[in-house]
Design a protein around this motif. Sequence first.
Motif, PDB file in Angstrom:
ATOM      1  N   ALA A 441      31.439  51.865  39.286  1.00 18.54           N
ATOM      2  CA  ALA A 441      32.613  50.847  38.949  1.00 18.54           C
ATOM      3  C   ALA A 441      33.279  50.013  39.920  1.00 18.54           C
ATOM      4  O   ALA A 441      33.341  48.798  39.054  1.00 18.54           O
ATOM      5  CB  ALA A 441      33.508  51.734  38.861  1.00 18.54           C
ATOM      6  N   ALA A 442      32.329  49.712  40.903  1.00 18.66           N
ATOM      7  CA  ALA A 442      33.065  48.741  42.132  1.00 18.66           C
ATOM      8  C   ALA A 442      31.851  47.651  41.748  1.00 18.66           C
ATOM      9  O   ALA A 442      32.714  46.726  41.476  1.00 18.66           O
ATOM     10  CB  ALA A 442      33.119  49.763  42.950  1.00 18.66           C
ATOM     11  N   ILE A 443      31.082  47.998  41.479  1.00 16.28           N
ATOM     12  CA  ILE A 443      29.595  46.872  40.834  1.00 16.28           C
ATOM     13  C   ILE A 443      30.055  46.227  40.453  1.00 16.28           C
ATOM     14  O   ILE A 443      29.968  45.098  39.803  1.00 16.28           O
ATOM     15  CB  ILE A 443      28.445  48.112  41.154  1.00 16.28           C
ATOM     16  N   PHE A 444      30.480  47.202  39.237  1.00 16.48           N
ATOM     17  CA  PHE A 444      30.777  46.343  37.752  1.00 16.48           C
ATOM     18  C   PHE A 444      31.730  45.460  38.134  1.00 16.48           C
ATOM     19  O   PHE A 444      32.330  44.621  37.932  1.00 16.48           O
ATOM     20  CB  PHE A 444      31.029  46.746  37.090  1.00 16.48           C
ATOM     21  N   SER A 445      33.892  45.819  38.850  1.00 12.69           N
ATOM     22  CA  SER A 445      34.460  44.790  38.934  1.00 12.69           C
ATOM     23  C   SER A 445      34.373  44.167  39.597  1.00 12.69           C
ATOM     24  O   SER A 445      34.551  42.850  39.535  1.00 12.69           O
ATOM     25  CB  SER A 445      35.690  45.782  39.606  1.00 12.69           C
ATOM     26  N   ALA A 446      33.399  43.683  40.809  1.00 12.56           N
ATOM     27  CA  ALA A 446      33.173  42.885  41.463  1.00 12.56           C
ATOM     28  C   ALA A 446      32.135  41.590  41.057  1.00 12.56           C
ATOM     29  O   ALA A 446      32.746  40.295  40.659  1.00 12.56           O
ATOM     30  CB  ALA A 446      32.076  43.649  43.039  1.00 12.56           C
ATOM     31  N   VAL A 447      31.101  42.280  39.999  1.00 14.58           N
ATOM     32  CA  VAL A 447      30.203  40.945  39.325  1.00 14.58           C
ATOM     33  C   VAL A 447      30.909  40.133  38.290  1.00 14.58           C
ATOM     34  O   VAL A 447      31.125  39.121  38.227  1.00 14.58           O
ATOM     35  CB  VAL A 447      29.346  41.801  39.146  1.00 14.58           C
ATOM     36  N   ALA A 448      32.432  41.206  37.659  1.00 18.45           N
ATOM     37  CA  ALA A 448      33.017  40.737  36.656  1.00 18.45           C
ATOM     38  C   ALA A 448      34.218  40.028  37.199  1.00 18.45           C
ATOM     39  O   ALA A 448      34.255  38.757  36.493  1.00 18.45           O
ATOM     40  CB  ALA A 448      33.893  41.934  36.161  1.00 18.45           C
ATOM     41  N   GLY A 449      34.521  40.075  38.431  1.00 20.45           N
ATOM     42  CA  GLY A 449      35.103  39.114  39.283  1.00 20.45           C
ATOM     43  C   GLY A 449      34.851  37.407  39.938  1.00 20.45           C
ATOM     44  O   GLY A 449      35.227  36.595  40.436  1.00 20.45           O
ATOM     45  N   MET A 450      33.249  37.614  39.954  1.00 22.46           N
ATOM     46  CA  MET A 450      32.410  36.069  40.376  1.00 22.46           C
ATOM     47  C   MET A 450      32.936  34.957  39.422  1.00 22.46           C
ATOM     48  O   MET A 450      33.184  35.445  38.658  1.00 22.46           O
ATOM     49  CB  MET A 450      31.357  36.702  40.199  1.00 22.46           C
ATOM     50  N   GLN A 451      32.917  33.750  40.634  1.00 23.15           N
ATOM     51  CA  GLN A 451      32.718  32.804  39.743  1.00 23.15           C
ATOM     52  C   GLN A 451      31.867  31.945  40.186  1.00 23.15           C
ATOM     53  O   GLN A 451      30.761  32.437  40.983  1.00 23.15           O
ATOM     54  CB  GLN A 451      34.279  31.593  40.756  1.00 23.15           C
ATOM     55  N   PRO A 452      31.339  30.359  39.758  1.00 21.38           N
ATOM     56  CA  PRO A 452      30.165  29.435  40.338  1.00 21.38           C
ATOM     57  C   PRO A 452      29.872  29.650  41.370  1.00 21.38           C
ATOM     58  O   PRO A 452      31.533  29.372  41.566  1.00 21.38           O
ATOM     59  CB  PRO A 452      30.740  28.724  39.806  1.00 21.38           C
ATOM     60  N   GLY A 453      29.187  29.965  42.011  1.00 18.83           N
ATOM     61  CA  GLY A 453      28.522  29.646  43.314  1.00 18.83           C
ATOM     62  C   GLY A 453      29.218  30.334  44.552  1.00 18.83           C
ATOM     63  O   GLY A 453      29.110  31.003  45.928  1.00 18.83           O
ATOM     64  N   LEU A 483      22.150  44.452  37.635  1.00 16.31           N
ATOM     65  CA  LEU A 483      21.808  43.700  36.985  1.00 16.31           C
ATOM     66  C   LEU A 483      21.989  44.589  35.745  1.00 16.31           C
ATOM     67  O   LEU A 483      22.066  43.128  35.005  1.00 16.31           O
ATOM     68  CB  LEU A 483      20.245  44.332  37.080  1.00 16.31           C
ATOM     69  N   GLU A 484      22.430  45.300  35.473  1.00 12.67           N
ATOM     70  CA  GLU A 484      23.191  45.808  34.302  1.00 12.67           C
ATOM     71  C   GLU A 484      24.569  45.271  34.338  1.00 12.67           C
ATOM     72  O   GLU A 484      24.955  44.770  32.783  1.00 12.67           O
ATOM     73  CB  GLU A 484      23.561  47.684  34.925  1.00 12.67           C
ATOM     74  N   ALA A 485      25.363  44.846  35.352  1.00  7.29           N
ATOM     75  CA  ALA A 485      26.265  44.206  35.152  1.00  7.29           C
ATOM     76  C   ALA A 485      26.780  42.830  35.081  1.00  7.29           C
ATOM     77  O   ALA A 485      27.444  42.540  34.395  1.00  7.29           O
ATOM     78  CB  ALA A 485      27.420  44.860  36.865  1.00  7.29           C
ATOM     79  N   LEU A 486      25.597  42.465  35.566  1.00  4.90           N
ATOM     80  CA  LEU A 486      25.511  41.098  34.889  1.00  4.90           C
ATOM     81  C   LEU A 486      25.110  40.512  34.034  1.00  4.90           C
ATOM     82  O   LEU A 486      25.406  39.677  32.994  1.00  4.90           O
ATOM     83  CB  LEU A 486      23.875  39.983  35.721  1.00  4.90           C
TER      84      LEU A 486
END
Length: 494
Positions: A441-453, A483-486
């Motif tokens: 869940a932490a990885i999914f939430s971190a990836v979802a919150g990413m911005q370009p750069g 990868l799944e989160a991306l």
Amino acid sequence: MRLTTLLGAIGAVSPRGPVKPAELGGLAIDSRQVKPGDVFFALEGTQSDGHDYVQMAADKGALAAVVSREVPGAAVEQFVVPDTREALALAACEFYDHPSLKFPLIGVTGTNGKTTIAFLIRQILGHEGIICGLLGTVCNILGPDRREPSELTTMQAHEIQQKLALMLDYGCRSAVMEVSSHGLDQKRNYGCCFQVAVFTNLTPDHLDYHPDMEHYYRAKSLLFESLGKQGRAVIGWDDPYGARLAKGIDGPLITYGERPGSSVRIVSWRPLPVGAEVELEVFGKRIGGPVGLLGRFNAQNIAAAVAAGYALGIQADSLQRVLPILEPVPGRMEPVEAGQPSQVLVDYAHTPDALEKALKAAREHTHGRLICLFGCGGCRYREKRPAMGRIAVGLSDLTYITSDNPRREKPEEIVGQIVAGAKEAGARQGKDFMVEPDRRAAIFSAVAGMQPGDTLLIAGKGHEDYQILPTGKIHFDDREVALEALKEQGYCQS
Ligand SMILES: Nc1ncnc2c1ncn2[C@@H]1O[C@H](COP(=O)(O)OP(=O)(O)OP(=O)(O)O)[C@@H](O)[C@H]1O
Ligand SMILES: [Mg+2]
């Protein structure tokens, strides 16, 4: 092999006089794995004592038991030695016919960088056409296409000799092995003859096993006592313990680092969009160019591997040619690509020093925010948890505190100890951190919150494809989950 030959090699005496001639089957330290005809070695461990299992070994058909004190009433012939760990190592050398004397063996020790340097040394030798076996944390490579999973960074003494002997059978003409401080302290590589010994650095870790840094240092320095006559010491002396160790070496010494006067000097390291550019001076000869590894700390690792290559007789020209084709090591600053406009790196940093180095390295390759996601292992050196919390919050723009391998410890308790340090740094710098004990869940939430750069550094598990929970071991691979989160964010691997 005859029992008498083995006993002769370890100087074992029988309290009951001459030994009946017999052929032995194998060597064992775990009574559950004893096969008829084996010789059982009773090792005293931190958790259990093999002397308590001599009778079980007898029941399993052990031919003899090697002990440091006789176990009254056990129905097997016992041979007493002062130190059963040393005896096991010497017995294994004899039993597998001293494989470390038959090809150049390189040992790598230090708190961080062992796996990376071992993999780089293997690549450098491979480039020279020298098939090199490898024993270490990520896997054991016994020959071309003979890779097997690894349980320990340094395996038990009889297993080491067995693997080295197999490497010879499978055509290896050299071998490199990671040598942990536990392994050194427990004499697992005793009897190995090293042609090259590499020291990387020493920072606080495993102080749940070593009473203090001095004991930890002494354990590491044992590797340099098992250098063969022609043996060469390769020492990273930018590290204070490395500088101290170098002073004590009386044989051939090759130093590496940024320090002036290094045999292999790091002249410069420049991050590139992909990889970096490194420049080294090898005994006065400049070599350099682009390399496929991320992270300034890898300048040290590349310098160490180049120094080891040089110690084995490989010339600077050849070392120059291999630099651009060096490949990154699984789970060490490993990029996860799905065509996203940001960077996801999976790394194995699990000590305060490693996390600090990995975050500083990732910062150099980041255009946007640096996001750190990590946890700490259970049933391991606890004191490092608040320190890692402080470092993560201090060096990143946003931190996710989650679980690593909690093992038998409560995940919330481990997270709580990390949060204590994170709070300190967070309060000081007005920085935020998120807590999510569920790593997926932490990885999914971190990836979802990413911005370009942005760059997300997922630290601590690296190459591992499992997670050890209080409920047991499950399949878990940070690279797969990222990868799944991306993909869930609409990106896909090209
Ligand atoms: N030379 C170095 N100095 C400091 N940190 C490093 C260095 N090399 C690697 N690291 C960091 O330490 C992590 C572990 O690296 P590596 O696996 O090569 O070390 P190791 O010594 O084999 O660790 P272990 O003792 O767990 O097997 C890396 O993912 C990176 O974050
Ligand atoms: Mg390792």
